[in-house]
Design a protein around this motif. Structure first.
Motif, mmCIF file in Angstrom:
data_model
loop_
_atom_site.group_PDB
_atom_site.id
_atom_site.type_symbol
_atom_site.label_atom_id
_atom_site.label_comp_id
_atom_site.label_asym_id
_atom_site.label_seq_id
_atom_site.Cartn_x
_atom_site.Cartn_y
_atom_site.Cartn_z
ATOM 1 N N TYR A 14 0.807 -1.214 0.000
ATOM 2 C CA TYR A 14 0.000 0.000 0.000
ATOM 3 C C TYR A 14 0.849 1.276 0.000
ATOM 4 N N THR A 15 0.324 2.289 -0.690
ATOM 5 C CA THR A 15 0.979 3.589 -0.750
ATOM 6 C C THR A 15 -0.069 4.688 -0.649
ATOM 7 N N ALA A 16 0.204 5.686 0.175
ATOM 8 C CA ALA A 16 -0.668 6.851 0.273
ATOM 9 C C ALA A 16 0.152 8.109 0.009
ATOM 10 N N VAL A 17 -0.429 9.034 -0.746
ATOM 11 C CA VAL A 17 0.221 10.309 -1.047
ATOM 12 C C VAL A 17 -0.637 11.424 -0.475
ATOM 13 N N LEU A 18 -0.017 12.301 0.299
ATOM 14 C CA LEU A 18 -0.702 13.446 0.897
ATOM 15 C C LEU A 18 -0.037 14.721 0.399
ATOM 16 N N SER A 42 3.675 23.299 -0.052
ATOM 17 C CA SER A 42 3.920 23.023 -1.480
ATOM 18 C C SER A 42 4.727 21.734 -1.659
ATOM 19 N N CYS A 43 4.295 20.709 -0.972
ATOM 20 C CA CYS A 43 5.036 19.443 -1.084
ATOM 21 C C CYS A 43 4.118 18.241 -0.887
ATOM 22 N N TYR A 44 4.634 17.101 -1.311
ATOM 23 C CA TYR A 44 3.952 15.825 -1.176
ATOM 24 C C TYR A 44 4.638 14.993 -0.088
ATOM 25 N N PHE A 45 3.848 14.188 0.609
ATOM 26 C CA PHE A 45 4.391 13.212 1.551
ATOM 27 C C PHE A 45 3.898 11.835 1.121
ATOM 28 N N ILE A 46 4.841 10.899 1.005
ATOM 29 C CA ILE A 46 4.486 9.544 0.586
ATOM 30 C C ILE A 46 4.682 8.580 1.754
ATOM 31 N N PHE A 47 3.609 7.844 2.053
ATOM 32 C CA PHE A 47 3.623 6.806 3.087
ATOM 33 C C PHE A 47 3.445 5.476 2.365
ATOM 34 N N GLY A 48 4.392 4.563 2.511
ATOM 35 C CA GLY A 48 4.170 3.263 1.880
ATOM 36 C C GLY A 48 5.417 2.572 1.405
ATOM 37 N N ARG A 49 5.230 1.634 0.498
ATOM 38 C CA ARG A 49 6.256 0.667 0.117
ATOM 39 C C ARG A 49 7.527 1.305 -0.437
ATOM 40 N N VAL A 50 8.644 0.693 -0.119
ATOM 41 C CA VAL A 50 9.946 1.045 -0.690
ATOM 42 C C VAL A 50 10.697 -0.255 -0.955
ATOM 43 N N LYS A 51 11.646 -0.225 -1.881
ATOM 44 C CA LYS A 51 12.469 -1.402 -2.137
ATOM 45 C C LYS A 51 13.571 -1.488 -1.094
ATOM 46 N N VAL A 52 13.951 -2.703 -0.774
ATOM 47 C CA VAL A 52 15.000 -2.914 0.230
ATOM 48 C C VAL A 52 16.101 -3.781 -0.362
ATOM 49 N N PRO A 53 17.318 -3.698 0.200
ATOM 50 C CA PRO A 53 18.434 -4.490 -0.328
ATOM 51 C C PRO A 53 18.176 -5.980 -0.207
ATOM 52 N N HIS A 54 18.702 -6.725 -1.174
ATOM 53 C CA HIS A 54 18.588 -8.179 -1.129
ATOM 54 C C HIS A 54 19.820 -8.776 -1.785
ATOM 55 N N ALA A 55 20.278 -9.901 -1.261
ATOM 56 C CA ALA A 55 21.501 -10.521 -1.777
ATOM 57 C C ALA A 55 21.377 -10.837 -3.265
ATOM 58 N N ASP A 56 20.214 -11.333 -3.646
ATOM 59 C CA ASP A 56 19.966 -11.622 -5.057
ATOM 60 C C ASP A 56 19.231 -10.432 -5.657
ATOM 61 N N ASP A 88 0.872 -2.507 6.649
ATOM 62 C CA ASP A 88 -0.449 -2.937 6.205
ATOM 63 C C ASP A 88 -1.363 -1.741 5.983
ATOM 64 N N LEU A 89 -2.513 -2.021 5.388
ATOM 65 C CA LEU A 89 -3.450 -0.966 4.995
ATOM 66 C C LEU A 89 -3.856 -0.089 6.172
ATOM 67 N N GLU A 90 -4.250 -0.718 7.283
ATOM 68 C CA GLU A 90 -4.732 0.052 8.431
ATOM 69 C C GLU A 90 -3.638 0.939 9.017
ATOM 70 N N THR A 91 -2.408 0.417 9.091
ATOM 71 C CA THR A 91 -1.299 1.185 9.644
ATOM 72 C C THR A 91 -1.000 2.417 8.789
ATOM 73 N N ASP A 94 -12.545 7.730 4.552
ATOM 74 C CA ASP A 94 -12.288 8.957 3.795
ATOM 75 C C ASP A 94 -11.043 8.812 2.931
ATOM 76 N N ILE A 95 -9.997 8.233 3.520
ATOM 77 C CA ILE A 95 -8.727 8.089 2.799
ATOM 78 C C ILE A 95 -8.878 7.150 1.611
ATOM 79 N N LEU A 96 -9.513 6.000 1.832
ATOM 80 C CA LEU A 96 -9.653 5.019 0.758
ATOM 81 C C LEU A 96 -10.606 5.491 -0.332
#
Length: 318
Positions: free
Chosen positions: A70-74, A80-94, A104-107, A128-130
């Motif tokens: 899930y991702t939310a943009v406010l 004059s700016c955006y705030f993004i709450f949600g998924r990001v990529k993380v390091p992985h060996a492969d 999760d959605l509720e959080t 309201d958000i959804l």
């Protein structure tokens, strides 16, 4: 407006970094300690474009999900700016495998709601958000189209749904705790058919069974069964339905649940007048099922003396 400290705290609570972008979609800041890789935030551009396409709509919030990430943009006009709450990529060996850090959605919704309240001193709900990202007109158009198709199919086949009166008698039997009456309602014959709730036949029966369990749970509560007990039982039965491999198995689970709910109501009604202390204690024990029960703490929450409570426990054990 000192919002940065709030963002740092929220990022640590939801365990996903919060990103701030300027009005030209340039990254300003990443809140929360994060072991980033170069591509960590590359999906943010899609979220920002989605927000702009929605044209900010009623609320300055846009919400999306991709594979249950899930991702939310406010957008905050004063900054004059955006705030993004949600998924990001993380390091992985492969590096071929893509992994994400997400909440999760509720959080996510609660974090956006808290930040919005902090900025504007105005509360917004998860609904309201959804709903801020839904196009209600297109949804209603799809529903109308589907309704027309379904009605045409039923008319072509000359079929009707099973009668509502039969359902009423079935649920009334549960509310009354009347086993014999419930069994008679099971034996009723009618010309209608059960609803089709999925293109997959087994999934359709499972969905229908879950609906019946939800209705029966509330009938049992109306009949006097404690709500927490009823909901715990309902959850268990629904999980069993979900695991079922055949339609007959689903049928037996659901019918068995209705019979058991009816039995619980009957047993409840046999206790004509229950001691208020006993009732409140049962309620409290149900809430603390997974905790260590300490007499002193229970007595304090029940607003009674330890001596009375210990005597109560002793009598219950006898």
């Amino acid at each position: 407006m000192d919002y940065q400290s709030m963002c740092e705290h929220l990022a640590k609570i939801i365990k996903v970094p919060i990103r701030e972008y300027d009005s030209n979609h340039r990254l300003r800041h990443v809140f929360g300690d994060f072991n980033a890789i170069p591509s960590s935030l590359e999906e943010d551009s899609n979220a920002l474009e989605m927000y702009d396409e929605l044209n900010k709509m009623t609320l300055p919030v846009a919400f999306s999900d991709k594979n249950l990430l899930y991702t939310a943009v406010l957008y905050v006009e004063e900054l004059s700016c955006y705030f993004i709450f949600g998924r990001v990529k993380v390091p992985h060996a492969d590096q071929i495998i893509q992994r994400h850090s997400y909440a999760d959605l509720e959080t996510i919704c609660e974090a956006v709601s808290l930040f919005y309240d902090y900025l504007y001193d105005q509360k917004i709900s998860i609904f309201d958000i959804l709903s801020s990202s839904m196009d209600e007109s297109s949804i209603q158009a799809e529903i109308s189209k589907k309704l027309g198709e379904t009605a045409f199919q039923y008319q072509e086949m000359g079929e009707l749904h099973n009668p509502y009166d039969q359902e009423q008698r079935e649920q009334a039997s549960i509310r009354e705790g009347n086993h014999d009456k419930l069994m008679l309602s099971f034996q009723e014959s009618y010309a209608g058919r059960v609803a089709s709730l999925s293109k997959d036949e087994l999934r359709s029966i499972k969905n229908l069974g879950i609906v019946v369990l939800a209705i029966s749970t509330r009938s049992a509560i109306e009949g006097g069964v404690h709500s927490e007990q009823a909901f715990l039982l309902s959850d268990s039965y629904i999980l069993k339905v979900d695991e079922a491999k055949t339609q007959n198995e689903v049928y037996n689970i659901v019918r068995g649940a209705e019979i058991y709910f009816t039995k619980l109501v009957s047993e409840t009604k046999e206790i004509k007048v229950e001691n208020p202390l006993i009732f409140r204690t049962k309620n409290l024990i149900l809430k603390k099922m997974h905790e260590k029960i300490v007499a002193e703490e229970m007595a304090r929450e029940l607003n009674t003396t330890q001596h009375i409570y210990r005597q109560f426990l002793k009598r219950k054990q006898e």
